[in-house]
Write a protein that holds these residues in place. Structure first.
Motif, mmCIF file in Angstrom:
data_model
loop_
_atom_site.group_PDB
_atom_site.id
_atom_site.type_symbol
_atom_site.label_atom_id
_atom_site.label_comp_id
_atom_site.label_asym_id
_atom_site.label_seq_id
_atom_site.Cartn_x
_atom_site.Cartn_y
_atom_site.Cartn_z
ATOM 1 N N ALA B 8 0.837 -1.210 0.000
ATOM 2 C CA ALA B 8 0.000 0.000 0.000
ATOM 3 C C ALA B 8 0.866 1.252 0.000
ATOM 4 C CB ALA B 8 -0.922 -0.009 1.214
ATOM 5 N N ALA B 9 1.979 1.230 0.757
ATOM 6 C CA ALA B 9 2.848 2.407 0.815
ATOM 7 C C ALA B 9 3.465 2.681 -0.547
ATOM 8 C CB ALA B 9 3.938 2.183 1.852
ATOM 9 N N ILE B 10 3.916 1.617 -1.245
ATOM 10 C CA ILE B 10 4.540 1.817 -2.562
ATOM 11 C C ILE B 10 3.513 2.348 -3.557
ATOM 12 C CG2 ILE B 10 5.548 0.565 -4.513
ATOM 13 C CD1 ILE B 10 6.928 -1.203 -2.370
ATOM 14 N N ILE B 11 2.267 1.810 -3.487
ATOM 15 C CA ILE B 11 1.217 2.307 -4.386
ATOM 16 C C ILE B 11 0.948 3.785 -4.107
ATOM 17 C CG2 ILE B 11 -1.248 2.154 -4.912
ATOM 18 C CD1 ILE B 11 -1.023 -0.830 -4.565
ATOM 19 N N ALA B 12 0.904 4.153 -2.814
ATOM 20 C CA ALA B 12 0.641 5.558 -2.468
ATOM 21 C C ALA B 12 1.731 6.457 -3.026
ATOM 22 C CB ALA B 12 0.539 5.711 -0.956
ATOM 23 N N ILE B 13 2.994 6.050 -2.884
ATOM 24 C CA ILE B 13 4.090 6.916 -3.341
ATOM 25 C C ILE B 13 4.079 7.034 -4.865
ATOM 26 C CG2 ILE B 13 6.602 7.077 -3.489
ATOM 27 C CD1 ILE B 13 6.618 5.877 -0.642
ATOM 28 N N ILE B 14 3.899 5.895 -5.562
ATOM 29 C CA ILE B 14 3.915 5.939 -7.034
ATOM 30 C C ILE B 14 2.764 6.795 -7.557
ATOM 31 C CG2 ILE B 14 3.597 4.555 -9.120
ATOM 32 C CD1 ILE B 14 5.092 2.318 -7.717
ATOM 33 N N SER B 15 1.557 6.609 -6.974
ATOM 34 C CA SER B 15 0.433 7.382 -7.509
ATOM 35 C C SER B 15 0.568 8.860 -7.156
ATOM 36 C CB SER B 15 -0.898 6.820 -7.027
ATOM 37 O OG SER B 15 -0.919 6.730 -5.645
ATOM 38 N N THR B 16 1.241 9.181 -6.038
ATOM 39 C CA THR B 16 1.472 10.601 -5.741
ATOM 40 C C THR B 16 2.447 11.207 -6.738
ATOM 41 O OG1 THR B 16 1.115 10.065 -3.444
ATOM 42 C CG2 THR B 16 2.016 12.199 -3.904
ATOM 43 N N ILE B 17 3.476 10.432 -7.134
ATOM 44 C CA ILE B 17 4.384 10.928 -8.172
ATOM 45 C C ILE B 17 3.609 11.186 -9.463
ATOM 46 C CG2 ILE B 17 6.355 10.305 -9.636
ATOM 47 C CD1 ILE B 17 7.452 8.767 -7.245
ATOM 48 N N MET B 18 2.675 10.270 -9.798
ATOM 49 C CA MET B 18 1.870 10.460 -11.003
ATOM 50 C C MET B 18 1.004 11.715 -10.883
ATOM 51 S SD MET B 18 2.754 8.072 -12.932
ATOM 52 C CE MET B 18 1.674 7.472 -14.198
ATOM 53 N N VAL B 19 0.487 12.005 -9.659
ATOM 54 C CA VAL B 19 -0.361 13.196 -9.487
ATOM 55 C C VAL B 19 0.419 14.449 -9.830
ATOM 56 C CG1 VAL B 19 -1.561 14.627 -7.808
ATOM 57 C CG2 VAL B 19 -1.861 12.195 -7.741
ATOM 58 N N ILE B 20 1.646 14.566 -9.320
ATOM 59 C CA ILE B 20 2.348 15.841 -9.518
ATOM 60 C C ILE B 20 3.004 15.937 -10.877
ATOM 61 C CG2 ILE B 20 2.716 16.211 -7.058
ATOM 62 C CD1 ILE B 20 5.627 15.492 -7.524
ATOM 63 N N THR B 21 2.940 14.885 -11.707
ATOM 64 C CA THR B 21 3.553 15.008 -13.029
ATOM 65 C C THR B 21 2.556 14.978 -14.175
ATOM 66 O OG1 THR B 21 3.952 12.641 -12.991
ATOM 67 C CG2 THR B 21 5.788 14.039 -12.371
ATOM 68 N N ARG B 22 1.260 14.778 -13.900
ATOM 69 C CA ARG B 22 0.295 14.718 -15.002
ATOM 70 C C ARG B 22 0.028 16.104 -15.581
ATOM 71 N NH1 ARG B 22 1.151 10.461 -17.057
ATOM 72 N NH2 ARG B 22 2.948 10.819 -15.768
ATOM 73 N N ALA B 23 -0.322 16.130 -16.866
ATOM 74 C CA ALA B 23 -0.683 17.407 -17.484
ATOM 75 C C ALA B 23 -2.189 17.619 -17.451
ATOM 76 C CB ALA B 23 -0.191 17.446 -18.924
ATOM 77 N N ASN B 24 -2.947 16.524 -17.473
ATOM 78 C CA ASN B 24 -4.404 16.628 -17.456
ATOM 79 C C ASN B 24 -4.895 16.607 -16.003
ATOM 80 O OD1 ASN B 24 -7.171 16.215 -17.774
ATOM 81 N ND2 ASN B 24 -6.845 15.137 -19.702
ATOM 82 N N VAL B 25 -5.744 17.570 -15.643
ATOM 83 C CA VAL B 25 -6.172 17.695 -14.248
ATOM 84 C C VAL B 25 -6.978 16.482 -13.792
ATOM 85 C CG1 VAL B 25 -7.333 19.189 -12.614
ATOM 86 C CG2 VAL B 25 -6.279 20.167 -14.584
ATOM 87 N N ILE B 26 -7.850 15.982 -14.687
ATOM 88 C CA ILE B 26 -8.704 14.861 -14.301
ATOM 89 C C ILE B 26 -7.865 13.612 -14.036
ATOM 90 C CG2 ILE B 26 -10.569 13.374 -15.086
ATOM 91 C CD1 ILE B 26 -11.592 16.006 -14.307
ATOM 92 N N HIS B 27 -6.850 13.384 -14.879
ATOM 93 C CA HIS B 27 -5.973 12.227 -14.639
ATOM 94 C C HIS B 27 -5.282 12.360 -13.285
ATOM 95 C CE1 HIS B 27 -5.537 11.573 -19.270
ATOM 96 N NE2 HIS B 27 -6.770 11.447 -18.835
ATOM 97 N N ALA B 28 -4.803 13.571 -12.989
ATOM 98 C CA ALA B 28 -4.135 13.807 -11.703
ATOM 99 C C ALA B 28 -5.080 13.523 -10.545
ATOM 100 C CB ALA B 28 -3.621 15.232 -11.640
ATOM 101 N N LEU B 29 -6.345 13.961 -10.685
ATOM 102 C CA LEU B 29 -7.311 13.740 -9.601
ATOM 103 C C LEU B 29 -7.605 12.263 -9.418
ATOM 104 C CD1 LEU B 29 -9.755 16.683 -10.161
ATOM 105 C CD2 LEU B 29 -8.421 16.243 -8.141
ATOM 106 N N LEU B 30 -7.678 11.512 -10.534
ATOM 107 C CA LEU B 30 -7.953 10.081 -10.396
ATOM 108 C C LEU B 30 -6.770 9.377 -9.742
ATOM 109 C CD1 LEU B 30 -9.822 9.358 -13.717
ATOM 110 C CD2 LEU B 30 -10.750 9.561 -11.436
ATOM 111 N N TYR B 31 -5.544 9.811 -10.084
ATOM 112 C CA TYR B 31 -4.383 9.233 -9.398
ATOM 113 C C TYR B 31 -4.393 9.606 -7.918
ATOM 114 C CZ TYR B 31 -1.923 7.265 -13.337
ATOM 115 O OH TYR B 31 -1.562 6.477 -14.379
ATOM 116 N N MET B 32 -4.902 10.805 -7.605
ATOM 117 C CA MET B 32 -4.958 11.187 -6.191
ATOM 118 C C MET B 32 -5.952 10.304 -5.435
ATOM 119 S SD MET B 32 -5.216 14.890 -4.383
ATOM 120 C CE MET B 32 -6.935 15.061 -4.091
ATOM 121 N N VAL B 33 -7.049 9.921 -6.097
ATOM 122 C CA VAL B 33 -7.988 9.001 -5.442
ATOM 123 C C VAL B 33 -7.283 7.683 -5.120
ATOM 124 C CG1 VAL B 33 -10.092 7.670 -5.764
ATOM 125 C CG2 VAL B 33 -10.031 10.030 -6.443
#
Lengths: 102, 177
Positions: B8-33
């Protein structure tokens, strides 16, 4: 279950916090900056929960509830400001709002 | 349990990295979920099931949906994504990333230099949390009620559209009702 140490939890929380911090620094879009602030608040809450679990006390969870309340209020006001900025400048660039001429 | 926690910790870190690097806001929000759900799993595993439920309901359910509604209101198109990609230049983020990485390594060093203390992992009852909330931290509850009220009033006042009043002869722009 007990082999999770407090240090591991704090390291995970600080990694998440610094990712949020990095997000605030590298993005120019106000929406992404708000999302990154949410990540930072969540990471701070994670640290509180770990400390609460270490001392087996409910205080950490109480603090998390307060952080949650603050995050909700902050995001409501922040998004309202963002809508105003977008209506005024027609962009979400944080540099566009840097000169305060009303 | 420990393996589940680390996954769970690794998934949280990877998806947070994806949040701060996405260009599309909706994609970033889904990664934040995804990141918030992984954090909720961590909460559940270290003995805070009530907080895990709150995390899913309020963070992943309410705050993210608020963001999605604002994105829908702003009606950002393809141009916004292009602009965002342009803003995310390599030279723009590598130096702040380097500096904050140094700070992160310092913090990790400080944390790991102290002795390792195991987390008890015993489930803390929601009843205990409620008792503590309404006895020891009662003033905090009242203050957060005031904060929420201020948040409601502030958000309503700030997001209100200025009414355009058209007089018979002169046009007053930005006049409030």
């Amino acid at each position: 279950m007990s082999s999770i140490s407090l240090n591991t939890g704090l390291v995970i929380a600080s990694i998440l916090f610094f990712l949020g911090f990095l997000g605030v620094m590298i993005r120019r879009n106000i929406l992404f900056m708000l999302i990154s602030v949410e990540i930072m608040l969540n990471a701070a809450g994670l640290a509180f929960i770990f400390a609460g679990a270490r001392y087996n006390a409910p205080d950490g969870q109480v603090m998390f509830i307060f952080i949650l309340t603050m995050a909700a209020a902050e995001v409501a006001v922040g998004l309202a400001l963002l809508i105003q900025v977008y209506q005024k400048f027609k962009t979400l660039d944080s540099d566009a709002a840097s000169n305060m001429r009303g | 349990m420990t393996i589940l926690f680390y996954i769970a910790a690794i998934i949280a870190i990877i998806s947070t990295i994806m949040v701060i690097t996405r260009a599309n806001v909706i994609h970033a929000l889904l990664y934040m979920v995804v990141s918030l759900l992984a954090t909720a799993v961590m909460f559940f595993l270290i003995g805070a099931p009530f907080i895990a439920a709150l995390e899913i309901m309020i963070y992943a359910g309410a705050i993210t949906v608020l963001f999605v509604f604002v994105v829908m209101m702003l009606n950002l198109g393809e141009e916004a994504v292009k602009q965002e990609k342009q803003w995310l230049s390599f030279s723009g983020w590598i130096f702040p990333a380097f500096l904050s990485l140094i700070l992160l390594l310092e913090v990790i060093f400080i944390i790991s230099s102290s002795g390792s203390v195991p987390v008890s992992g015993k489930v803390i009852d929601p009843k205990l949390v409620g008792q503590s909330l309404f006895t020891t931290y009662l003033i905090g509850v009242e203050l957060s009620a005031i904060l929420l009220l201020a948040g409601i009033v502030g958000a309503y006042h700030l997001a209100r559209r200025k009414k355009k009043v058209v007089h018979r002869f002169l046009e007053l722009e930005g006049a409030e009702e």
